[in-house]
Design a protein around this motif. Structure first.
Motif, PDB file in Angstrom:
ATOM      1  N   SER A  97      24.716  89.777 141.851  1.00  0.00           N
ATOM      2  CA  SER A  97      24.850  90.826 142.862  1.00  0.00           C
ATOM      3  C   SER A  97      25.560  92.061 142.321  1.00  0.00           C
ATOM      4  O   SER A  97      25.487  93.135 142.926  1.00  0.00           O
ATOM      5  CB  SER A  97      25.623  90.293 144.077  1.00  0.00           C
ATOM      6  N   THR A 108      25.237  97.642 141.262  1.00  0.00           N
ATOM      7  CA  THR A 108      25.257  96.842 142.476  1.00  0.00           C
ATOM      8  C   THR A 108      23.827  96.592 142.911  1.00  0.00           C
ATOM      9  O   THR A 108      23.060  97.533 143.147  1.00  0.00           O
ATOM     10  CB  THR A 108      26.020  97.556 143.609  1.00  0.00           C
ATOM     11  N   CYS A 145      20.578  95.276 145.193  1.00  0.00           N
ATOM     12  CA  CYS A 145      20.098  95.227 146.585  1.00  0.00           C
ATOM     13  C   CYS A 145      20.645  96.364 147.446  1.00  0.00           C
ATOM     14  O   CYS A 145      20.596  96.289 148.672  1.00  0.00           O
ATOM     15  CB  CYS A 145      20.419  93.874 147.236  1.00  0.00           C
ATOM     16  N   ILE A 146      21.148  97.440 146.828  1.00  0.00           N
ATOM     17  CA  ILE A 146      21.595  98.615 147.566  1.00  0.00           C
ATOM     18  C   ILE A 146      20.648  99.766 147.269  1.00  0.00           C
ATOM     19  O   ILE A 146      20.451 100.144 146.111  1.00  0.00           O
ATOM     20  CB  ILE A 146      23.034  99.012 147.176  1.00  0.00           C
ATOM     21  N   HIS A 199      21.968 101.344 151.918  1.00  0.00           N
ATOM     22  CA  HIS A 199      21.672 100.201 152.776  1.00  0.00           C
ATOM     23  C   HIS A 199      21.341  98.962 151.947  1.00  0.00           C
ATOM     24  O   HIS A 199      20.729  99.062 150.881  1.00  0.00           O
ATOM     25  CB  HIS A 199      20.497 100.522 153.703  1.00  0.00           C
ATOM     26  N   TYR A 200      21.718  97.811 152.459  1.00  0.00           N
ATOM     27  CA  TYR A 200      21.396  96.559 151.784  1.00  0.00           C
ATOM     28  C   TYR A 200      19.952  96.179 152.067  1.00  0.00           C
ATOM     29  O   TYR A 200      19.476  96.285 153.200  1.00  0.00           O
ATOM     30  CB  TYR A 200      22.311  95.431 152.275  1.00  0.00           C
TER      31      TYR A 200
END
Length: 224
Positions: free
Chosen positions: A183, A198, A200-201, A206-207
């Motif tokens: 992650s 980071t 998945c951003i 937004h995630y």
């Protein structure tokens, strides 16, 4: 030239000795991370890349692709990976079983693993980190190691105490407790630059859930 060292400096050293042993309790967690990641043949996700230098932060965004492969040669890299940037558009960082392509900051470099063994070690290091194989990272580099956790992640820290071959102070890897996917990756260079990726951003902060075990268009690994 320093700006294109995003992952080139990830090659810690060529020694295969490690500074300390992994405890049996840590092995339980590391085994679980490794086993769970073997279920993920492909991964696709947005990522945020922050580059910190002299207190200033440069934000980048893009899409990350990873695919497990059987290497075409003994000791070859066991994954194909691509970081394709949308901000700034056109930047890329790609690893295949035989080549590393660095297209960051307007520069375009191609490295053949057969001719540059350190680049193959780099490709493997990234594959090991992304695929949750902390053991291979630990066994192939001289590092101090620790395992911690927070509410959402298991946190692996590899540090050098001044001995990293390419000027690295520390590498931090976070693996999600819910998916066991990587992650977060943090790379601290001795020259004063820190890279924070980071997963998945998206570009709006937004995630987004990662896409798992779905076919990846092979063009993402090709450089025009």
């Amino acid at each position: 030239m320093k700006k294109i060292t995003l992952f080139l400096t990830l090659v810690f050293c060529t020694s295969i000795l490690s500074a300390q042993s992994i405890s049996s309790s840590d092995s339980v967690i590391l085994n679980r991370i490794l086993a769970k990641n073997k279920h993920y043949h492909t991964t696709q996700a947005p990522f945020k890349h922050d580059i910190i230098k002299k207190g200033k932060v440069n934000h980048k965004h893009g899409t990350f692709y990873c695919e497990r492969i059987a290497p075409t040669q003994q000791g070859g890299v066991e994954a194909k990976m691509a970081l394709l940037y949308s901000q700034p558009k056109g930047d890329y960082y790609i690893i295949t079983s035989t080549y590393l392509y660095n297209g960051l900051n307007g520069r375009h470099k191609k490295f053949n693993f057969r001719h540059i063994s350190l680049m193959k070690l780099l490709g493997n290091a990234l594959a090991w980190a992304v695929n949750g194989d902390v053991y291979s990272l630990y066994n192939n580099f001289t590092v101090n190691y620790s395992l911690a956790e927070d509410q959402h992640n298991y946190i692996v820290t590899l540090s050098s105490e001044g001995r990293f071959n390419k000027g690295i102070n520390r590498l931090v890897l976070k693996y999600s407790k819910s998916t066991y996917l990587i992650s977060y990756l943090e790379l601290e260079e001795k020259i004063g630059i820190t890279h924070k990726l980071t997963m998945c951003i998206d570009a709006n902060g937004h995630y987004q859930q990662p896409s798992l075990n779905k076919p990846i268009d092979q063009s993402v690994y090709q450089v025009e």
